[in-house]
Design a protein around this motif. Structure first.
Motif, mmCIF file in Angstrom:
data_model
loop_
_atom_site.group_PDB
_atom_site.id
_atom_site.type_symbol
_atom_site.label_atom_id
_atom_site.label_comp_id
_atom_site.label_asym_id
_atom_site.label_seq_id
_atom_site.Cartn_x
_atom_site.Cartn_y
_atom_site.Cartn_z
ATOM 1 N N VAL A 106 -17.210 15.171 21.292
ATOM 2 C CA VAL A 106 -17.113 14.738 19.896
ATOM 3 C C VAL A 106 -15.891 13.846 19.695
ATOM 4 N N ALA A 107 -14.770 14.213 20.303
ATOM 5 C CA ALA A 107 -13.547 13.416 20.170
ATOM 6 C C ALA A 107 -13.748 12.005 20.707
ATOM 7 N N GLY A 108 -14.461 11.880 21.823
ATOM 8 C CA GLY A 108 -14.682 10.576 22.432
ATOM 9 C C GLY A 108 -15.806 9.797 21.801
ATOM 10 N N PHE A 109 -16.748 10.498 21.172
ATOM 11 C CA PHE A 109 -17.886 9.805 20.566
ATOM 12 C C PHE A 109 -17.525 9.284 19.187
ATOM 13 N N LEU A 110 -16.803 10.078 18.407
ATOM 14 C CA LEU A 110 -16.441 9.659 17.058
ATOM 15 C C LEU A 110 -15.019 9.121 17.070
ATOM 16 N N GLU A 155 -13.578 13.005 8.079
ATOM 17 C CA GLU A 155 -12.176 13.208 8.430
ATOM 18 C C GLU A 155 -11.982 14.460 9.275
ATOM 19 N N ALA A 156 -12.722 15.533 8.924
ATOM 20 C CA ALA A 156 -12.596 16.774 9.690
ATOM 21 C C ALA A 156 -13.064 16.591 11.122
ATOM 22 N N LEU A 157 -14.161 15.866 11.310
ATOM 23 C CA LEU A 157 -14.666 15.630 12.662
ATOM 24 C C LEU A 157 -13.695 14.768 13.467
ATOM 25 N N TYR A 158 -13.092 13.795 12.806
ATOM 26 C CA TYR A 158 -12.174 12.898 13.500
ATOM 27 C C TYR A 158 -10.885 13.623 13.886
ATOM 28 N N ARG A 159 -10.373 14.421 12.977
ATOM 29 C CA ARG A 159 -9.074 15.063 13.217
ATOM 30 C C ARG A 159 -9.175 16.402 13.949
ATOM 31 N N ALA A 160 -10.331 17.051 13.860
ATOM 32 C CA ALA A 160 -10.463 18.368 14.495
ATOM 33 C C ALA A 160 -11.791 18.498 15.240
#
Length: 348
Positions: A252-256, A241-246
């Motif tokens: 990273v935003a485009g990969f996940l 969730e942290a990687l997706y939201r922040a």
């Protein structure tokens, strides 16, 4: 625009409170791996706490499988160290690392029954016959294979073969379980069923698991922690969730997950499709843009709308009840988003 999404919403599976964590921690320090002039891993350090489900996620060539092989002992690092449970195993043979391995191709012995495949590692360790039967029966029941112990691999479905391979990896109580794209050959429904069983096993047994995949949805479904890799380096690590939201970068935003990128005032704004509003859904405070609908897809819970905008294609998730006028290809549309829903990145 960068788009590599394989899923539409982050998924988090909540299960009952887990028992005490078992397994052992893994500490990689200054790992470098070269093949002649080719540098696969330039300088990588990673700590995996005991009992954690950690996924190495990246595209082909990102270095994730090379790193897994170094943990297992199939590859020796050019520099750096590998510690498992505090012991330096950098140059310890594979057989002495007490590691369970599960591969995509199952690697079952074709001439052995399920029982004998699972029992093989115990027989190599000279475990007593009665103990072998007890432990094999227990682990086959754990993966719902206890009624298939007499079958040969060719008599099993792909999912059953994978569960047999998992039982074989668990039967000798490994310190850590390493899994290299283990579900890649399965169809979607079977893959999801095994993911659920694997997640429950992890919680029930408290294992340390290092899992390799290029599938973002799979990583989100399974992991407590995801380590995103690119060109042999860790670009970001954290809870799903942290990687997706922040995310810390547009990569990273485009990969996940799926993400739209908009340039504004010298910065790049990242906006998830679920935060893009169109037409009558817009509010007075939204940042607005004009575009044209080029395609729309019904996805049960929402419509996926593709909007042609200057220099990019924008993706929006519109409510399932969105009218035809706001989802018909060729129509002009106003789209936008709230500034508070945008992720800001420095311009490249």
């Amino acid at each position: 625009m960068q788009r590599t999404a394989q899923f539409e919403t982050p998924v988090s599976l909540q299960l009952a409170e887990r028992p005490e964590r078992q397994g052992k921690d893994v500490v990689l320090a200054g790992i470098r791996k070269t093949y002649g002039p080719t540098v696969a891993l330039p300088d990588l350090s990673l700590d995996v706490p005991r009992g954690q489900f950690c996924t190495l996620l990246g595209a082909s060539g990102s270095g994730k499988t090379t790193l897994l092989k170094i943990i297992a002992g199939f590859e020796a690092p050019t520099a750096g160290s590998v510690r498992i449970g505090g012991d330096d195993v950098t140059h310890t043979p594979i057989a002495r690392r007490n590691i369970g391995m599960v591969f995509q191709n199952y690697a079952l012995f074709p001439h052995m029954t399920v029982f004998d495949n699972v029992a093989f590692a115990l027989r190599m360790r000279r475990v007593k016959r009665d103990d072998i039967k007890r432990r094999v029966d227990e682990v086959l029941a754990l993966v719902s294979m206890d009624k298939l112990h007499g079958r040969l691999p060719r008599e099993l479905s792909g999912g059953q073969q994978q569960r047999a391979a998992l039982a074989r990896a668990l039967v000798f109580t490994p310190d850590i379980l390493l899994m290299d794209e283990p579900l890649g050959a399965l169809d979607k429904n079977l893959r999801q069923a095994i993911q659920l069983q694997l997640k429950k096993l992890h919680y029930d047994l408290g294992l340390t698991i290092v899992f390799v995949t290029h599938d973002q949805e799979e990583a989100m479904n399974l992991s407590e922690r995801i380590v995103i890799m690119d060109h042999g380096r860790i670009v970001q690590a954290g809870a799903p969730e942290a990687l997706y939201r922040a995310p810390e970068s547009p990569f990273v935003a485009g990969f996940l997950g799926e993400c739209n990128f908009v340039e504004r005032a010298g910065h790049v704004l990242g906006v998830r499709p679920e935060n893009v509003r169109i037409g009558t859904q817009l509010t007075s405070s939204d940042l607005r843009h004009e575009g044209r609908i080029v395609a729309s897809t019904f996805c049960a819970l929402h419509w996926k709308i593709f909007i042609e905008a200057p220099g990019r294609t924008v993706v929006a998730y519109a409510p399932a009840g969105t009218g035809e006028a706001e989802r018909t290809p060729g129509q002009s549309i106003v789209w936008g988003f709230s500034a508070k829903d945008a992720m800001e990145f420095a311009a490249a």
